[in-house]
Design an enzyme around this catalytic site. Structure first.
Site, mmCIF file in Angstrom:
data_model
loop_
_atom_site.group_PDB
_atom_site.id
_atom_site.type_symbol
_atom_site.label_atom_id
_atom_site.label_comp_id
_atom_site.label_asym_id
_atom_site.label_seq_id
_atom_site.Cartn_x
_atom_site.Cartn_y
_atom_site.Cartn_z
ATOM 1 N N ASN A 109 14.546 5.454 -9.212
ATOM 2 C CA ASN A 109 15.638 5.525 -8.252
ATOM 3 C C ASN A 109 15.845 6.971 -7.803
ATOM 4 O O ASN A 109 15.153 7.881 -8.277
ATOM 5 C CB ASN A 109 16.915 4.946 -8.870
ATOM 6 C CG ASN A 109 17.854 4.372 -7.827
ATOM 7 O OD1 ASN A 109 17.767 4.679 -6.640
ATOM 8 N ND2 ASN A 109 18.773 3.533 -8.257
ATOM 9 N N CYS A 145 18.247 7.264 1.099
ATOM 10 C CA CYS A 145 17.397 6.613 0.092
ATOM 11 C C CYS A 145 15.969 6.426 0.581
ATOM 12 O O CYS A 145 15.013 6.615 -0.173
ATOM 13 C CB CYS A 145 17.996 5.279 -0.334
ATOM 14 S SG CYS A 145 18.107 4.056 1.010
ATOM 15 N N GLN A 176 19.768 11.824 -4.325
ATOM 16 C CA GLN A 176 20.182 11.879 -2.918
ATOM 17 C C GLN A 176 21.649 12.245 -2.762
ATOM 18 O O GLN A 176 22.119 12.504 -1.657
ATOM 19 C CB GLN A 176 19.920 10.535 -2.238
ATOM 20 C CG GLN A 176 20.799 9.393 -2.737
ATOM 21 C CD GLN A 176 20.370 8.061 -2.192
ATOM 22 O OE1 GLN A 176 19.349 7.500 -2.611
ATOM 23 N NE2 GLN A 176 21.141 7.530 -1.252
ATOM 24 N N HIS A 224 18.814 -0.554 0.189
ATOM 25 C CA HIS A 224 18.406 0.606 -0.607
ATOM 26 C C HIS A 224 16.898 0.582 -0.818
ATOM 27 O O HIS A 224 16.297 -0.486 -1.000
ATOM 28 C CB HIS A 224 19.115 0.570 -1.966
ATOM 29 C CG HIS A 224 18.966 1.830 -2.760
ATOM 30 N ND1 HIS A 224 19.292 3.070 -2.270
ATOM 31 C CD2 HIS A 224 18.526 2.041 -4.037
ATOM 32 C CE1 HIS A 224 19.073 3.985 -3.209
ATOM 33 N NE2 HIS A 224 18.599 3.383 -4.272
#
Length: 480
Positions: free
Chosen positions: A422, A107, A101, A401
């Protein structure tokens, strides 16, 4: 007797992470009696420093912690050793490539599209695939701006200095929401999608200015929404101009696009469709079958909010991104219920979107999230003892997040650690992958988006309730 019971209740509210079970009370600290003072004098601070430096351990801590990152000094080797990338329950297709990102707050978009893309990769037999986060970003920002201006018109009677208006003005176009989809190749990231702070700051400033002007004009009108239509449209056109210039014109949701791709066998394909149809197709029989029976559009949010009753439907007042659509809804459950649903989804080869407070007891370099990772007591002789509910009540914690679960390690029918995808690129963690201890999940995970098939009927039926409406500034609205 009443005093003793109240005192015990207070003790039980003080929860200290390292001790389990949580109702084990922490040791009491006895304090020497000192006369009360409302100020701190120089002589008092000097005496504290003298006593502090008399202890060799504190002098060692000063040498180490004043010249280094506290996390690197206080990181516990035992946590690093135990939090390994080995799991006995793992989905067959995790999705690739690892996404990034970059310097943006997208996110939730990356986590959501990383879940969606697995279904698409199965449907079209792809080796790698990435949806356009920028496309969702564009339409979300535009709709959020419109939603904000509508909220301003709806609250013209409220005090400008009151908490409600100040909350709305604090983040006019924050992240959150849902939109249609296109492949990334058809609408790739621009510089401002990857580095969104300048654009977001400009739009925020413009909307705050517009909000004051709308409130001023509304005070002069008996029917603001009818009389200010042209004014609001001009404001929205200016926001549209900023977005289009900085992100680029997006594909029209209802006009044909042509996606060309190679499948796993290196066979060429070409698909002509619209963004709306491309998104809707995930609910087709072929897509649901390819995705182990899961309809992506029927997933819903479980949350763990120990301040509120479990088995209750929650919503947040004035939280949304598209005017006229259903408000955000959460089913509040205990962590056992949430984790059971997550494990069931992973066993069925379905990734899980989840929201957490990623900055607590975590290390992005090693990719570890573990409540035992950092020993602050060792360095500072302090104990951090807030419970999960207390962290929410004091705004010490919130969903900051979003990431994706793709595996879990089970020992004696209990999860011990989780594999996390992630969106910080391959330089973070283990080539982009993180490990989350089960204890960290208990303390800092607040949301998981699950398939209704993997929760009991009683949990599904909560969706039929009238929701309890949380205040607009409630931390449970931080990542909606």
């Amino acid at each position: 007797m009443e005093v003793q019971e109240n005192k015990l209740s207070l003790d039980r509210d003080y929860v200290y992470i390292k001790d389990r079970p949580c109702d084990k009370m922490p040791p009491r600290v006895e304090h020497d009696f000192q006369p009360y003072s409302s100020t701190v004098s120089i002589s008092t601070a000097e005496q504290w420093e003298k006593e502090l430096m008399q202890d060799p351990k504190n002098r060692l801590a000063l040498s180490a912690l004043s010249a280094n990152n506290a996390l690197s000094i206080l990181k516990q080797r035992s946590a690093v050793i135990s939090d390994i990338q080995n799991f006995n329950v793992k989905i067959d297709l995790e999705g690739a490539p690892v996404t990034n990102q970059r310097s943006s707050g997208r996110c939730w978009l990356f986590a959501a599209t990383n879940v969606f893309r697995v279904a698409i990769m199965k449907r079209y037999n792809l080796k790698e695939f990435e949806l356009s986060q920028a496309y969702l970003f564009y339409w979300d920002k535009l709709e959020k701006a419109n939603y904000f201006l509508e909220q301003i018109l709806d609250t013209v009677e409220e005090d400008l200095e009151g908490r409600l208006i100040q909350t709305l003005l604090a983040s006019p176009v924050g992240d959150g929401g849902q939109w249609d989809m296109v492949p990334q190749s058809l609408y790739p990231d621009s510089y401002n999608a990857q580095n969104s702070s300048t654009m977001s700051s400009l739009i925020t400033t413009k909307l705050r200015e517009d909000a004051l002007e709308l409130r001023r004009l509304a005070s002069l009108s008996s029917d603001p929404k009818q009389s200010l239509g042209a004014v609001k449209e001009k404001m929205m056109r200016e926001i549209h101009r900023i977005l289009t210039i900085m992100l680029g014109p997006p594909p029209h949701p209802e006009k044909d696009i042509t996606w060309e791709y190679y499948d796993k066998e290196d066979k060429f394909h070409s698909l002509t469709t619209t963004p709306l149809n491309f998104a809707t197709e995930l609910s087709s029989k072929a897509s649901v079958k390819a995705n182990s029976g899961t309809n992506i559009h029927k997933l819903f949010s479980l949350v763990n909010d120990p301040r509120n009753k479990y088995g209750q439907l929650l919503s947040v007042d004035r939280l949304g991104n598209v005017v006229g659509t259903r408000p955000v809804r959460y089913v509040n459950v205990d962590m056992t219920t949430m984790k059971k649903a997550c494990v069931s989804m992973l066993r069925a080869n379905i990734p899980v979107f989840f929201g957490s407070d990623v900055g607590k007891f975590s290390d992005s370099y090693s990719g570890i999230m573990d409540t035992d990772l950092v020993d602050y007591e060792l360095g500072f002789n302090i104990r951090l003892g807030l419970s999960k509910a207390q962290r929410l009540m004091t705004h010490e914690s919130a969903m900051t997040h979003a990431m994706v679960l793709t595996a879990v390690h089970i020992v004696n029918d209990q999860p011990t650690r989780w594999r996390v995808q992630n969106s910080w690129g391959e330089a973070a963690g283990s080539k982009g992958w993180f490990v989350m201890s089960d204890g960290w999940m208990d303390e800092f995970v607040y949301q998981a988006v699950v398939d209704p098939r993997f929760v009991d009927k009683a949990v599904q039926d909560v969706l039929k309730q009238q929701p309890k409406i949380l205040e607009p500034w409630d931390p449970m609205g931080a990542l909606a």
